[in-house]
Design a protein around this motif. Structure first.
Motif, mmCIF file in Angstrom:
data_model
loop_
_atom_site.group_PDB
_atom_site.id
_atom_site.type_symbol
_atom_site.label_atom_id
_atom_site.label_comp_id
_atom_site.label_asym_id
_atom_site.label_seq_id
_atom_site.Cartn_x
_atom_site.Cartn_y
_atom_site.Cartn_z
ATOM 1 N N LYS A 1 10.506 -0.713 -8.314
ATOM 2 C CA LYS A 1 11.165 0.372 -8.127
ATOM 3 C C LYS A 1 10.570 1.088 -6.765
ATOM 4 O O LYS A 1 10.994 1.703 -5.656
ATOM 5 C CB LYS A 1 11.349 1.424 -9.146
ATOM 6 C CG LYS A 1 11.851 2.931 -8.903
ATOM 7 C CD LYS A 1 13.217 2.798 -8.428
ATOM 8 C CE LYS A 1 13.924 4.269 -8.544
ATOM 9 N NZ LYS A 1 14.425 4.502 -7.149
ATOM 10 N N SER A 2 9.024 1.140 -6.851
ATOM 11 C CA SER A 2 8.235 1.601 -5.672
ATOM 12 C C SER A 2 8.464 0.921 -4.562
ATOM 13 O O SER A 2 8.544 1.673 -3.438
ATOM 14 C CB SER A 2 6.650 1.382 -6.285
ATOM 15 O OG SER A 2 6.560 2.209 -7.427
ATOM 16 N N VAL A 3 8.582 -0.362 -4.536
ATOM 17 C CA VAL A 3 8.686 -0.987 -3.421
ATOM 18 C C VAL A 3 10.218 -0.934 -2.705
ATOM 19 O O VAL A 3 10.315 -0.562 -1.628
ATOM 20 C CB VAL A 3 8.539 -2.684 -3.509
ATOM 21 C CG1 VAL A 3 8.880 -3.352 -2.292
ATOM 22 C CG2 VAL A 3 7.068 -2.792 -3.601
ATOM 23 N N ALA A 4 11.107 -0.941 -3.691
ATOM 24 C CA ALA A 4 12.450 -0.446 -3.211
ATOM 25 C C ALA A 4 12.382 0.921 -2.560
ATOM 26 O O ALA A 4 13.238 1.109 -1.490
ATOM 27 C CB ALA A 4 13.391 -0.777 -4.235
ATOM 28 N N ASP A 5 12.027 1.875 -3.132
ATOM 29 C CA ASP A 5 11.801 3.361 -2.556
ATOM 30 C C ASP A 5 11.368 3.404 -1.135
ATOM 31 O O ASP A 5 11.888 4.135 -0.396
ATOM 32 C CB ASP A 5 11.234 4.221 -3.415
ATOM 33 C CG ASP A 5 11.902 4.559 -4.832
ATOM 34 O OD1 ASP A 5 13.146 4.389 -4.797
ATOM 35 O OD2 ASP A 5 11.292 5.021 -5.639
ATOM 36 N N VAL A 6 10.131 2.647 -1.049
ATOM 37 C CA VAL A 6 9.520 2.738 0.269
ATOM 38 C C VAL A 6 10.333 2.086 1.357
ATOM 39 O O VAL A 6 10.207 2.298 2.517
ATOM 40 C CB VAL A 6 8.257 1.841 0.174
ATOM 41 C CG1 VAL A 6 7.494 1.477 1.354
ATOM 42 C CG2 VAL A 6 7.144 2.775 -0.541
ATOM 43 N N LEU A 7 11.140 0.792 0.787
ATOM 44 C CA LEU A 7 11.940 0.263 1.977
ATOM 45 C C LEU A 7 13.383 0.858 2.136
ATOM 46 O O LEU A 7 14.123 0.350 2.784
ATOM 47 C CB LEU A 7 11.909 -1.346 1.555
ATOM 48 C CG LEU A 7 10.933 -2.188 1.560
ATOM 49 C CD1 LEU A 7 11.064 -3.520 1.028
ATOM 50 C CD2 LEU A 7 10.345 -2.185 2.847
ATOM 51 N N GLU B 1 0.856 -1.242 -0.124
ATOM 52 C CA GLU B 1 -0.006 -0.020 -0.013
ATOM 53 C C GLU B 1 0.680 1.256 0.045
ATOM 54 O O GLU B 1 0.513 2.234 -0.808
ATOM 55 C CB GLU B 1 -1.006 0.052 1.234
ATOM 56 C CG GLU B 1 -2.058 -0.898 1.136
ATOM 57 C CD GLU B 1 -3.013 -1.104 2.206
ATOM 58 O OE1 GLU B 1 -2.633 -0.415 3.265
ATOM 59 O OE2 GLU B 1 -4.075 -1.832 2.158
ATOM 60 N N LYS B 2 1.834 1.310 0.788
ATOM 61 C CA LYS B 2 2.724 2.355 0.719
ATOM 62 C C LYS B 2 3.354 2.520 -0.425
ATOM 63 O O LYS B 2 3.816 3.602 -0.814
ATOM 64 C CB LYS B 2 4.002 2.300 1.882
ATOM 65 C CG LYS B 2 3.356 2.434 3.383
ATOM 66 C CD LYS B 2 4.547 2.079 4.469
ATOM 67 C CE LYS B 2 3.910 2.382 5.768
ATOM 68 N NZ LYS B 2 3.741 3.819 6.325
ATOM 69 N N ALA B 3 3.527 1.778 -1.193
ATOM 70 C CA ALA B 3 4.265 1.628 -2.722
ATOM 71 C C ALA B 3 3.258 1.946 -3.808
ATOM 72 O O ALA B 3 3.550 2.107 -4.974
ATOM 73 C CB ALA B 3 5.070 0.280 -2.907
ATOM 74 N N GLY B 4 1.897 2.045 -3.378
ATOM 75 C CA GLY B 4 0.903 2.271 -4.310
ATOM 76 C C GLY B 4 0.616 1.235 -4.975
ATOM 77 O O GLY B 4 -0.055 1.175 -6.005
ATOM 78 N N LEU B 5 0.679 -0.076 -4.439
ATOM 79 C CA LEU B 5 0.444 -1.384 -5.083
ATOM 80 C C LEU B 5 -0.993 -1.626 -4.315
ATOM 81 O O LEU B 5 -1.164 -1.375 -3.506
ATOM 82 C CB LEU B 5 1.479 -2.225 -5.127
ATOM 83 C CG LEU B 5 2.941 -1.840 -5.594
ATOM 84 C CD1 LEU B 5 3.858 -2.985 -5.406
ATOM 85 C CD2 LEU B 5 2.836 -1.487 -7.059
ATOM 86 N N SER B 6 -1.666 -2.810 -4.973
ATOM 87 C CA SER B 6 -2.740 -3.595 -4.374
ATOM 88 C C SER B 6 -1.956 -4.230 -2.955
ATOM 89 O O SER B 6 -1.076 -4.737 -3.086
ATOM 90 C CB SER B 6 -3.282 -4.403 -5.449
ATOM 91 O OG SER B 6 -2.419 -5.566 -5.748
ATOM 92 N N GLN B 7 -3.015 -4.423 -2.189
ATOM 93 C CA GLN B 7 -2.583 -5.179 -0.980
ATOM 94 C C GLN B 7 -1.702 -6.602 -1.411
ATOM 95 O O GLN B 7 -0.784 -6.839 -0.396
ATOM 96 C CB GLN B 7 -3.774 -5.484 -0.164
ATOM 97 C CG GLN B 7 -4.303 -4.398 0.897
ATOM 98 C CD GLN B 7 -5.257 -4.743 1.857
ATOM 99 O OE1 GLN B 7 -5.781 -5.827 1.663
ATOM 100 N NE2 GLN B 7 -5.511 -3.886 2.799
#
Length: 116
Positions: free
Chosen positions: A46-52, A23-29
């Protein structure tokens, strides 16, 4: 360690489950759970890597270096009220932000006086 396992471990270190990370990465749950059997899109990775706060290369297992080596450093002004302050992926409470700003002002004042 697989992409899914690295993502799961890093999320856990941040105190999040995979749904929260997604969710923080803007993806579905449940998007990250699909990574067990499918390769994610570059955008999702990339979105998940940025969040983490790690590199995509680290998530993919291509390096053990969590953060990318980059000459492009992000600069944020701690005294800017619009700057979102976080530590280890978790946002800092507003009252603690103000304490950090006060300390930053103190340090700046000391430097201006020549008391480095």
């Amino acid at each position: 360690m697989t992409l899914f396992e690295r993502t799961k471990n890093l999320s856990k270190q941040r105190g999040w489950n995979l749904q929260t990370t997604a969710e923080k990465a803007g993806l579905s749950q449940n998007a990250i759970y699909n990574w067990k059997t499918k390769e994610p899109s570059k955008v999702s990775l990339k979105s998940v890597a940025d969040v983490l706060n790690v590199s995509t290369e680290y998530l993919l297992g291509l390096t053990d270096e969590m953060s990318p080596i980059s000459s492009d450093k992000k600069v944020a002004d701690i005294l800017d009220d619009e700057t979102i302050l976080a530590f280890d992926g978790m946002e800092i409470a507003e009252e603690d932000k103000e304490k950090l700003r006060e300390y930053a002002r103190f340090i700046i004042e000391q430097r201006q006086r020549g008391n480095k």
